[in-house]
Enzyme design. Structure first.
Site, short mmCIF file in Angstrom:
data_model
loop_
_atom_site.label_atom_id
_atom_site.label_comp_id
_atom_site.label_asym_id
_atom_site.label_seq_id
_atom_site.Cartn_x
_atom_site.Cartn_y
_atom_site.Cartn_z
N TYR A 1 -13.31 -18.11 3.12
CA TYR A 1 -14.46 -17.34 2.56
C TYR A 1 -14.20 -16.71 1.16
O TYR A 1 -15.00 -16.65 0.39
CB TYR A 1 -14.84 -16.18 3.50
CG TYR A 1 -16.33 -15.68 3.43
CD1 TYR A 1 -17.40 -16.46 3.85
CD2 TYR A 1 -16.56 -14.54 2.48
CE1 TYR A 1 -18.68 -15.98 3.68
CE2 TYR A 1 -17.80 -14.15 2.46
CZ TYR A 1 -18.82 -14.83 2.90
OH TYR A 1 -20.09 -14.25 2.62
N PRO B 1 -25.73 -23.69 2.40
CA PRO B 1 -25.32 -22.22 1.68
C PRO B 1 -24.50 -21.43 2.76
O PRO B 1 -24.03 -20.40 2.46
CB PRO B 1 -26.48 -21.71 1.30
CG PRO B 1 -27.70 -22.35 2.14
CD PRO B 1 -27.10 -23.73 2.33
N TYR C 1 -23.91 -12.53 9.65
CA TYR C 1 -24.11 -13.98 9.81
C TYR C 1 -24.58 -13.99 11.44
O TYR C 1 -23.85 -13.72 12.30
CB TYR C 1 -23.24 -14.99 9.54
CG TYR C 1 -23.07 -15.24 8.36
CD1 TYR C 1 -22.23 -14.07 7.52
CD2 TYR C 1 -23.50 -16.34 7.27
CE1 TYR C 1 -21.88 -14.48 5.95
CE2 TYR C 1 -22.96 -16.52 6.10
CZ TYR C 1 -22.06 -15.54 5.25
OH TYR C 1 -21.97 -15.71 4.00
P1 RFL Z 1 -28.00 -25.47 -11.15
O1 RFL Z 1 -28.02 -23.79 -10.85
O2 RFL Z 1 -28.85 -26.20 -10.30
O3 RFL Z 1 -28.42 -25.52 -12.73
C1 RFL Z 1 -28.61 -26.73 -13.45
C2 RFL Z 1 -29.52 -26.62 -14.57
O4 RFL Z 1 -30.02 -27.85 -15.02
C3 RFL Z 1 -31.16 -27.83 -15.53
N1 RFL Z 1 -31.59 -29.29 -15.49
C4 RFL Z 1 -31.63 -30.16 -16.38
N2 RFL Z 1 -31.49 -29.63 -17.79
C5 RFL Z 1 -31.61 -30.83 -18.71
N3 RFL Z 1 -32.15 -32.01 -18.43
C6 RFL Z 1 -32.29 -32.08 -17.22
N4 RFL Z 1 -32.50 -33.64 -16.82
C7 RFL Z 1 -32.17 -31.57 -16.13
N5 RFL Z 1 -32.14 -31.38 -14.93
C8 RFL Z 1 -31.80 -30.16 -14.50
C9 RFL Z 1 -31.72 -27.06 -14.43
O5 RFL Z 1 -33.18 -26.77 -14.77
C10 RFL Z 1 -30.86 -26.11 -14.23
O6 RFL Z 1 -31.26 -24.89 -15.06
O7 RFL Z 1 -26.54 -25.96 -11.09
P2 RFL Z 1 -25.18 -25.33 -11.56
O8 RFL Z 1 -25.09 -24.89 -12.71
O9 RFL Z 1 -24.24 -26.24 -11.22
O10 RFL Z 1 -25.22 -23.95 -10.36
C11 RFL Z 1 -24.99 -24.31 -9.07
C12 RFL Z 1 -25.63 -23.07 -7.98
O11 RFL Z 1 -26.83 -23.02 -8.55
C13 RFL Z 1 -25.70 -23.51 -6.68
O12 RFL Z 1 -24.59 -24.21 -6.32
C14 RFL Z 1 -25.72 -21.91 -6.07
O13 RFL Z 1 -26.58 -21.57 -5.96
C15 RFL Z 1 -25.45 -22.55 -4.44
N6 RFL Z 1 -25.87 -21.25 -3.68
C16 RFL Z 1 -24.72 -20.48 -3.43
N7 RFL Z 1 -23.41 -20.62 -3.94
C17 RFL Z 1 -22.59 -19.55 -3.80
O14 RFL Z 1 -21.45 -19.94 -4.52
N8 RFL Z 1 -22.65 -18.33 -3.13
C18 RFL Z 1 -23.74 -18.16 -2.60
O15 RFL Z 1 -23.89 -17.00 -2.18
C19 RFL Z 1 -24.88 -19.09 -2.59
N9 RFL Z 1 -26.18 -18.75 -2.11
C20 RFL Z 1 -26.95 -20.90 -2.76
C21 RFL Z 1 -27.08 -19.79 -2.15
C22 RFL Z 1 -28.08 -21.89 -3.16
C23 RFL Z 1 -29.30 -21.70 -2.35
N10 RFL Z 1 -30.26 -22.65 -2.59
C24 RFL Z 1 -31.53 -22.34 -3.08
C25 RFL Z 1 -29.89 -23.92 -2.68
C26 RFL Z 1 -28.27 -19.54 -1.57
C27 RFL Z 1 -29.35 -20.51 -1.45
C28 RFL Z 1 -30.72 -20.22 -0.89
C1 PHB Z 2 -27.21 -14.68 -0.65
O1 PHB Z 2 -26.94 -13.44 -0.54
O2 PHB Z 2 -28.21 -15.20 -1.21
C2 PHB Z 2 -26.27 -15.36 0.16
C3 PHB Z 2 -25.19 -14.95 0.74
C4 PHB Z 2 -24.42 -15.71 1.59
C5 PHB Z 2 -24.36 -16.97 1.86
C6 PHB Z 2 -25.60 -17.65 1.40
C7 PHB Z 2 -26.48 -16.78 0.57
O3 PHB Z 2 -23.65 -17.67 2.71
#
Ligand code: RFL
Ligand code: PHB
Length: 406
Positions: free
Chosen positions: A401, A309, A217
């Site tokens: 973490y 994130p 980071y």
């Molecule tokens: P999701 O993954 O958004 O899935 C929701 C699903 O619901 C569908 N949906 C619907 N279905 C039916 N009817 C509707 N009206 C609907 N509206 C939506 C969608 O199509 C989708 O398939 O939520 P969920 O399952 O709660 O999961 C949450 C995670 O996806 C999210 O918290 C993480 O990706 C966040 N995140 C990270 N979390 C970590 O714990 N560790 C990480 O390293 C991490 N890195 C990140 C991340 C999120 C990022 N972005 C893009 C915001 C890195 C990034 C860049």
């Molecule tokens: C990732 O690998 O996408 C990632 C890892 C650590 C973070 C956020 C995203 O804090």
């Protein structure tokens, strides 16, 4: 038969489906809950708006807390995660030319994190649902929950011109931040807390050797950068960008130059560049909706809360919600004990707010805030100096973490 109110120009399906737990959203939260409940003999139907390929095309989380990894094992979907995921015992924070390692294992008495992509674990969950014959409906358009405040809630959705109905004992909203579940709760029954940050993250996935075997980071006057990975041949990098930037503004060459400029020179010298295989911009937001229950609807994961994130807490917080809900449904169906369902919102929110605090803190520590004053910047310098010098401060960072206990 369905009532006619919403059937204009559409055919109505003859038979309503019945399920114990109707789940809106087939992302990681919805699939994990469905799989865990199935293993306990509790029937679920998952309604997902998108195609499976679309869900699997989203590149998101990469860092899993041990609690999340344990949940994957409990759900009997951990084979590939355990074989291919990497266990990381530390990560680094860089600031200008200094790089300081946070020894997660040493600081927490043995804890670590697992590097395994959200895409891969979602793929594993779909495969498991298919194997056990679980019902996951894709392309479910216009999913609507009904009668949530009664003891007979139901869901409607459209597919291929037909309207379908699913009668449920309970509904769980796992449909992410933009889903329909939270929006179905009357406004006067929900309080929303929000902070929007004045920047986003531009992410690039590339089939190159990661610049560092562990995550880095990086704080820099030009803005934050993160060197992450999915494996030792697949890198995931991010740079902080203004909210006005578009993906098309960022050629691969510009991205690599900017990333290099934000890393300590010694690290940047070893950066292997290559074509991007995915590039996207995510805005940063902190958000919590309270309570996480309305009648027979329970919210879980991004449907109820969002973190920036920086602390890798989004998916991991979703996992904690699923753990609590799973226990609560098992107690309800197996032991006629509703205390878990009744206490769900309070219990989940207590942990959610700790993840909020940590993610906000790490984001504030490492990003360049365009409107910050000289005083703010000195405080940020001092906070980082303190962290690098204090084992106790590092222990607090490491404890959060690797994940607070469920
Ligand atoms: P999701 O993954 O958004 O899935 C929701 C699903 O619901 C569908 N949906 C619907 N279905 C039916 N009817 C509707 N009206 C609907 N509206 C939506 C969608 O199509 C989708 O398939 O939520 P969920 O399952 O709660 O999961 C949450 C995670 O996806 C999210 O918290 C993480 O990706 C966040 N995140 C990270 N979390 C970590 O714990 N560790 C990480 O390293 C991490 N890195 C990140 C991340 C999120 C990022 N972005 C893009 C915001 C890195 C990034 C860049
Ligand atoms: C990732 O690998 O996408 C990632 C890892 C650590 C973070 C956020 C995203 O804090």
């Amino acid at each position: 038969m369905l009532a006619c109110a919403f059937t204009a120009r559409r055919t109505t399906s003859d038979k309503a489906m019945h399920t114990q737990v109707g789940i809106i959203g087939g992302g990681p939260s919805g699939l994990l809950l469905s799989q865990l409940l199935h293993l306990q003999g509790i029937h679920t139907v998952v309604l997902e708006r998108q195609t499976r390929d679309h869900v699997l095309g989203r590149i998101r989380a990469g860092v899993l807390e041990q609690g999340f990894a344990a949940l994957m094992r409990q759900a009997q979907v951990a084979g590939r995660m355990d074989a291919e995921g990497e266990i990381h015992q530390g990560f680094s924070i860089a600031s200008d030319s200094v790089q300081h390692r946070i020894d997660l294992q040493g600081l927490t008495g043995g804890s670590s994190v697992v590097i395994y992509g959200q895409t891969e674990l979602t793929r594993d969950l779909y495969a498991a649902r298919d194997r056990l014959g679980g019902t996951v409906v894709h392309d479910a358009e216009d999913v609507q929950p009904h009668d949530l405040d009664s003891d007979r809630p139901w869901l409607s959705y459209h597919q291929g011109g037909t309207v379908h109905r699913v009668d449920c004992d309970y509904v769980v909203g796992c449909d992410g931040f933009h889903g329909v579940s939270r929006k179905s709760i009357p406004k006067d029954r929900l309080t929303e807390f929000e902070r929007v940050y004045p920047f986003g993250w531009l992410g690039v996935l590339s089939r190159t050797r990661p610049v560092s075997p562990e995550l880095v980071y990086a704080r820099h006057p030009r803005g934050f950068a993160l060197c992450s990975l999915r494996s030792q041949v697949l890198s995931r990098y991010y740079v902080q960008v203004p909210l006005t930037d578009k993906v098309d503004d960022w050629s691969d060459a510009r991205f690599w130059d900017e990333l290099k400029a934000r890393l300590p020179a010694a690290l940047a010298a070893g950066l292997v560049t290559g074509p991007s295989i995915e590039k996207s911009i995510a805005p940063l937001r902190s958000f919590v909706a309270e309570p996480m229950r309305y009648g027979r609807l329970f919210l879980a994961g991004d449907a109820a809360h969002i973190v920036p994130p920086t602390g890798a807490k989004g998916l991991n917080s979703a996992g904690a919600d699923i753990h609590y809900l799973y226990d609560a449904f098992v107690d309800h169906y197996r032991r006629q004990d509703d205390s878990g369902l009744d206490g769900y919102s309070k219990k989940a929110l207590a942990r959610v707010w700790k993840a909020q605090r940590f993610s906000w803190w790490l984001t504030s520590l490492l990003h360049h805030f365009p409107d910050s004053s000289a005083f703010d910047r000195r405080l940020q310098d001092t906070e980082l100096d303190y962290l690098f010098a204090s084992r106790q401060a590092q222990a607090a960072l490491a404890e959060n973490y690797v994940g607070l206990p469920y």
